[in-house]
Design a protein around this motif. Structure first.
Motif, PDB file in Angstrom:
ATOM      1  N   SER A  67       0.844  -1.189   0.000  1.00  0.00           N
ATOM      2  CA  SER A  67       0.000   0.000   0.000  1.00  0.00           C
ATOM      3  C   SER A  67       0.885   1.247   0.000  1.00  0.00           C
ATOM      4  CB  SER A  67      -0.901  -0.005   1.237  1.00  0.00           C
ATOM      5  OG  SER A  67      -0.111   0.017   2.407  1.00  0.00           O
ATOM      6  N   HIS A  68       0.281   2.355  -0.380  1.00  0.00           N
ATOM      7  CA  HIS A  68       0.989   3.626  -0.375  1.00  0.00           C
ATOM      8  C   HIS A  68       0.544   4.394   0.868  1.00  0.00           C
ATOM      9  CE1 HIS A  68       2.744   3.103  -4.267  1.00  0.00           C
ATOM     10  NE2 HIS A  68       1.569   2.877  -4.810  1.00  0.00           N
ATOM     11  N   ASN A  69       1.215   4.154   1.961  1.00  0.00           N
ATOM     12  CA  ASN A  69       0.897   4.930   3.144  1.00  0.00           C
ATOM     13  C   ASN A  69       2.178   5.569   3.677  1.00  0.00           C
ATOM     14  OD1 ASN A  69       2.150   3.260   5.252  1.00  0.00           O
ATOM     15  ND2 ASN A  69       0.550   1.771   4.801  1.00  0.00           N
ATOM     16  N   ILE A  73       6.581   4.800 -11.593  1.00  0.00           N
ATOM     17  CA  ILE A  73       6.498   5.372 -10.250  1.00  0.00           C
ATOM     18  C   ILE A  73       5.200   6.166 -10.201  1.00  0.00           C
ATOM     19  CG2 ILE A  73       7.548   6.897  -8.526  1.00  0.00           C
ATOM     20  CD1 ILE A  73      10.239   6.431  -9.905  1.00  0.00           C
ATOM     21  N   GLY A  74       4.335   5.841  -9.243  1.00  0.00           N
ATOM     22  CA  GLY A  74       3.072   6.562  -9.103  1.00  0.00           C
ATOM     23  C   GLY A  74       3.297   8.011  -8.701  1.00  0.00           C
ATOM     24  N   ALA A  75       2.305   8.829  -8.975  1.00  0.00           N
ATOM     25  CA  ALA A  75       2.419  10.267  -8.718  1.00  0.00           C
ATOM     26  C   ALA A  75       2.678  10.583  -7.245  1.00  0.00           C
ATOM     27  CB  ALA A  75       1.156  10.984  -9.193  1.00  0.00           C
ATOM     28  N   GLY A  76       2.000   9.894  -6.342  1.00  0.00           N
ATOM     29  CA  GLY A  76       2.189  10.148  -4.915  1.00  0.00           C
ATOM     30  C   GLY A  76       3.581   9.779  -4.437  1.00  0.00           C
ATOM     31  N   ALA A  77       4.065   8.630  -4.878  1.00  0.00           N
ATOM     32  CA  ALA A  77       5.413   8.205  -4.506  1.00  0.00           C
ATOM     33  C   ALA A  77       6.450   9.143  -5.110  1.00  0.00           C
ATOM     34  CB  ALA A  77       5.658   6.768  -4.959  1.00  0.00           C
ATOM     35  N   ALA A  78       6.261   9.525  -6.366  1.00  0.00           N
ATOM     36  CA  ALA A  78       7.193  10.444  -7.013  1.00  0.00           C
ATOM     37  C   ALA A  78       7.244  11.767  -6.271  1.00  0.00           C
ATOM     38  CB  ALA A  78       6.799  10.659  -8.475  1.00  0.00           C
ATOM     39  N   ARG A  79       6.099  12.282  -5.888  1.00  0.00           N
ATOM     40  CA  ARG A  79       6.041  13.545  -5.139  1.00  0.00           C
ATOM     41  C   ARG A  79       6.802  13.420  -3.821  1.00  0.00           C
ATOM     42  NH1 ARG A  79       1.282  14.570  -6.122  1.00  0.00           N
ATOM     43  NH2 ARG A  79       0.317  13.223  -4.590  1.00  0.00           N
ATOM     44  N   SER A  80       6.592  12.332  -3.117  1.00  0.00           N
ATOM     45  CA  SER A  80       7.273  12.120  -1.841  1.00  0.00           C
ATOM     46  C   SER A  80       8.787  12.029  -2.038  1.00  0.00           C
ATOM     47  CB  SER A  80       6.739  10.856  -1.174  1.00  0.00           C
ATOM     48  OG  SER A  80       7.314  10.683   0.089  1.00  0.00           O
ATOM     49  N   LEU A  81       9.227  11.311  -3.064  1.00  0.00           N
ATOM     50  CA  LEU A  81      10.660  11.206  -3.344  1.00  0.00           C
ATOM     51  C   LEU A  81      11.245  12.577  -3.668  1.00  0.00           C
ATOM     52  CD1 LEU A  81      10.532   7.971  -5.507  1.00  0.00           C
ATOM     53  CD2 LEU A  81      11.642   8.186  -3.262  1.00  0.00           C
ATOM     54  N   LEU A  82      10.557  13.331  -4.530  1.00  0.00           N
ATOM     55  CA  LEU A  82      11.033  14.664  -4.903  1.00  0.00           C
ATOM     56  C   LEU A  82      11.089  15.596  -3.692  1.00  0.00           C
ATOM     57  CD1 LEU A  82       9.098  15.033  -8.267  1.00  0.00           C
ATOM     58  CD2 LEU A  82      11.593  14.882  -8.006  1.00  0.00           C
ATOM     59  N   GLU A  83      10.069  15.546  -2.851  1.00  0.00           N
ATOM     60  CA  GLU A  83      10.042  16.387  -1.645  1.00  0.00           C
ATOM     61  C   GLU A  83      11.175  16.048  -0.688  1.00  0.00           C
ATOM     62  OE1 GLU A  83       6.103  15.725  -0.125  1.00  0.00           O
ATOM     63  OE2 GLU A  83       5.199  17.157  -1.543  1.00  0.00           O
ATOM     64  N   ASN A  84      11.701  14.832  -0.791  1.00  0.00           N
ATOM     65  CA  ASN A  84      12.805  14.406   0.058  1.00  0.00           C
ATOM     66  C   ASN A  84      14.153  14.479  -0.665  1.00  0.00           C
ATOM     67  OD1 ASN A  84      11.918  13.278   2.861  1.00  0.00           O
ATOM     68  ND2 ASN A  84      10.272  12.829   1.411  1.00  0.00           N
ATOM     69  N   GLY A  85      14.178  15.204  -1.780  1.00  0.00           N
ATOM     70  CA  GLY A  85      15.428  15.512  -2.445  1.00  0.00           C
ATOM     71  C   GLY A  85      15.953  14.486  -3.429  1.00  0.00           C
ATOM     72  N   LEU A  86      15.161  13.495  -3.781  1.00  0.00           N
ATOM     73  CA  LEU A  86      15.601  12.496  -4.755  1.00  0.00           C
ATOM     74  C   LEU A  86      15.089  12.849  -6.140  1.00  0.00           C
ATOM     75  CD1 LEU A  86      15.152  10.756  -1.905  1.00  0.00           C
ATOM     76  CD2 LEU A  86      15.920   8.965  -3.431  1.00  0.00           C
TER      77      LEU A  86
END
Length: 109
Positions: free
Chosen positions: A51-53, A75-88
């Motif tokens: 799951s994406h939590n 890569i799903g949009a939510g996961a991509a956003r989280s990765l980008l927000e964390n500098g990846l």
């Protein structure tokens, strides 16, 4: 470029969705060299959850904390956003890992 996490099922090709990959192969990437440095168990980090939590994402981010980029077939949009927000940096690609990483190195260095 430094460490890149590659979502792969077989260790040879970029062929896994970010949220379902069994492993992340970690490569040290530069224009001169591509070197495998680690294989990390994504299933263990997710504790069998797909799951994406927020809890699962935190575990994956901890698993990839020394990486600068992530490459996956999807890569799903939510996961991509989280990765980008964390500098990846986030890349979607398919093909042999070495070919994909060489292309990335030539485009970013």
């Amino acid at each position: 470029m430094s460490y890149v996490a590659v979502a792969t099922r077989d260790g040879e090709t970029v062929n896994a969705h970010f949220g379902r990959t069994p492993f992340f192969y970690i490569y040290d990437v530069s224009q001169k060299e591509i070197r495998l440095v680690d294989r990390r168990d994504a299933v263990e980090a997710r504790q069998q959850q797909f799951s994406h939590n927020e809890t699962v994402m935190k575990k994956i981010l901890e698993l990839l904390k020394d990486c600068k980029s992530v490459v996956a077939e999807q890569i799903g949009a939510g996961a991509a956003r989280s990765l980008l927000e964390n500098g990846l940096r986030v890349y979607e690609a398919q093909g042999f890992i070495d070919t994909v990483l060489r292309r990335m190195a030539s485009e970013t260095d």
